[in-house]
Design a protein around this motif. Sequence first.
Motif, PDB file in Angstrom:
ATOM      1  N   GLN A 210       0.834  -1.214   0.000  1.00 21.82           N
ATOM      2  CA  GLN A 210       0.000   0.000   0.000  1.00 21.82           C
ATOM      3  C   GLN A 210       0.870   1.265   0.000  1.00 21.82           C
ATOM      4  O   GLN A 210       0.628   2.200   0.760  1.00 21.82           O
ATOM      5  CB  GLN A 210      -0.950  -0.019   1.198  1.00 21.82           C
ATOM      6  N   ALA A 211       1.881   1.251  -0.857  1.00 22.62           N
ATOM      7  CA  ALA A 211       2.847   2.348  -0.907  1.00 22.62           C
ATOM      8  C   ALA A 211       2.423   3.424  -1.897  1.00 22.62           C
ATOM      9  O   ALA A 211       2.062   3.121  -3.037  1.00 22.62           O
ATOM     10  CB  ALA A 211       4.224   1.812  -1.291  1.00 22.62           C
ATOM     11  N   MET A 212       2.487   4.679  -1.463  1.00 25.02           N
ATOM     12  CA  MET A 212       2.202   5.793  -2.359  1.00 25.02           C
ATOM     13  C   MET A 212       3.156   5.798  -3.551  1.00 25.02           C
ATOM     14  O   MET A 212       2.773   6.140  -4.669  1.00 25.02           O
ATOM     15  CB  MET A 212       2.308   7.114  -1.594  1.00 25.02           C
ATOM     16  N   LYS A 213       4.403   5.403  -3.310  1.00 23.64           N
ATOM     17  CA  LYS A 213       5.408   5.387  -4.372  1.00 23.64           C
ATOM     18  C   LYS A 213       4.965   4.504  -5.536  1.00 23.64           C
ATOM     19  O   LYS A 213       5.246   4.804  -6.707  1.00 23.64           O
ATOM     20  CB  LYS A 213       6.748   4.887  -3.813  1.00 23.64           C
ATOM     21  N   ASP A 214       4.239   3.424  -5.249  1.00 23.60           N
ATOM     22  CA  ASP A 214       3.786   2.518  -6.301  1.00 23.60           C
ATOM     23  C   ASP A 214       2.748   3.185  -7.204  1.00 23.60           C
ATOM     24  O   ASP A 214       2.644   2.861  -8.391  1.00 23.60           O
ATOM     25  CB  ASP A 214       3.207   1.234  -5.694  1.00 23.60           C
ATOM     26  N   VAL A 215       1.973   4.111  -6.646  1.00 18.70           N
ATOM     27  CA  VAL A 215       1.004   4.849  -7.471  1.00 18.70           C
ATOM     28  C   VAL A 215       1.753   5.752  -8.453  1.00 18.70           C
ATOM     29  O   VAL A 215       1.431   5.798  -9.644  1.00 18.70           O
ATOM     30  CB  VAL A 215       0.047   5.684  -6.595  1.00 18.70           C
ATOM     31  N   TYR A 216       2.762   6.459  -7.962  1.00 25.41           N
ATOM     32  CA  TYR A 216       3.578   7.293  -8.848  1.00 25.41           C
ATOM     33  C   TYR A 216       4.215   6.448  -9.949  1.00 25.41           C
ATOM     34  O   TYR A 216       4.175   6.805 -11.132  1.00 25.41           O
ATOM     35  CB  TYR A 216       4.685   7.998  -8.052  1.00 25.41           C
ATOM     36  N   THR A 217       4.804   5.332  -9.563  1.00 26.64           N
ATOM     37  CA  THR A 217       5.486   4.471 -10.532  1.00 26.64           C
ATOM     38  C   THR A 217       4.534   3.990 -11.622  1.00 26.64           C
ATOM     39  O   THR A 217       4.903   3.910 -12.802  1.00 26.64           O
ATOM     40  CB  THR A 217       6.119   3.262  -9.814  1.00 26.64           C
ATOM     41  N   SER A 218       3.299   3.710 -11.243  1.00 27.13           N
ATOM     42  CA  SER A 218       2.316   3.197 -12.210  1.00 27.13           C
ATOM     43  C   SER A 218       1.931   4.237 -13.257  1.00 27.13           C
ATOM     44  O   SER A 218       1.428   3.877 -14.329  1.00 27.13           O
ATOM     45  CB  SER A 218       1.057   2.737 -11.475  1.00 27.13           C
ATOM     46  N   ARG A 219       2.141   5.506 -12.962  1.00 26.78           N
ATOM     47  CA  ARG A 219       1.726   6.576 -13.883  1.00 26.78           C
ATOM     48  C   ARG A 219       2.897   7.378 -14.446  1.00 26.78           C
ATOM     49  O   ARG A 219       2.722   8.527 -14.860  1.00 26.78           O
ATOM     50  CB  ARG A 219       0.751   7.510 -13.151  1.00 26.78           C
ATOM     51  N   GLU A 220       4.078   6.781 -14.468  1.00 29.37           N
ATOM     52  CA  GLU A 220       5.269   7.497 -14.935  1.00 29.37           C
ATOM     53  C   GLU A 220       5.113   8.038 -16.352  1.00 29.37           C
ATOM     54  O   GLU A 220       5.511   9.164 -16.653  1.00 29.37           O
ATOM     55  CB  GLU A 220       6.500   6.595 -14.861  1.00 29.37           C
TER      56      GLU A 220
END
Length: 307
Positions: free
Chosen positions: A175-185
């Motif tokens: 549940q990492a916020m960083k993973d949301v950023y990575t998904s929308r690079e």
Amino acid sequence: MDKVMEEYISNLDLGPVTEYDDMTVIPIFSPITGPNYMTLREAMEKDLLLIIEVDEEGSVGELLVKNLADIPVLLLDGEEIIGAKQNRVLNTTILVGPGEEIPIPVSCTEQGRWAYKSRRFRDSDDVAAHRVRRSKSASVKDSLRREGQFRSDQREVWNEIHCLSVDAEVHSSTQAMKDVYTSRETDLSKYMEAFTHVEDQKGVLVLINSEIAGLEVLSSEKAYKLLHDKLIRSYALDALLSPEKEKDGKDAVQEAKEFMDKTKKTEESRHKSVGHGCDHRYTGDKLVGSSLTVKDKVIHSVFFNLA
């Protein structure tokens, strides 16, 4: 708001308006300067800033920072650091003096992990998404008013990150916020191309769907340049995930000027900063803000629209 901040806001100049998709960006310029300092990114790249858990067991809401540089280091409200037992973001802007070792207040941005990934934190290259920062800023203000502590509402932070993940259709094992950023690079890169840094720029005012989202200014052109991409990404992620709205024909510059006038009518409270200087908190008509001042010089100021 005191006269120092009123004068500071009054002296801000607006640059040319740029639009991309549902996001509008206006560069901010300021004649007011402050002391010399490094950003978190600079200091970490040079191994001059050490951020670790407070002890072996760790504490969700607190970390230990040591400045190994011979000048202060600025840690920006909302900047994310990753590693150690879980990823965190800064609860407020802090100026750490040379050679100082101090505890700093943080919020967790990775709810599903509490195990060492590394001993030291590193820069994530991101600032918390706009909606997370806005909510966190309001809860830290309330904490300061109630108990004099720079604490956030951690459950609210996790909830905002959960909503981001749902909107982005991202499943993160921790549940990492960083993973949301990575998904929308790929999508975020288009915003970065549209909203490039402007020479002499010290800040930014952002509108999403023609509504003011936030205003952010630093005392140093160099520091702002290094933080520009992080800040744009913070707002761009929200713009990407916000429902589309019809253009309402509002004039962005006029909206910006009206918002800046509103900031000058806010109620202010002052608190000793965790690091150097004074932490100011602002509450007004559907807005919340904060600033860090050192010897009456504004180092960083940020205001979020709550409407």
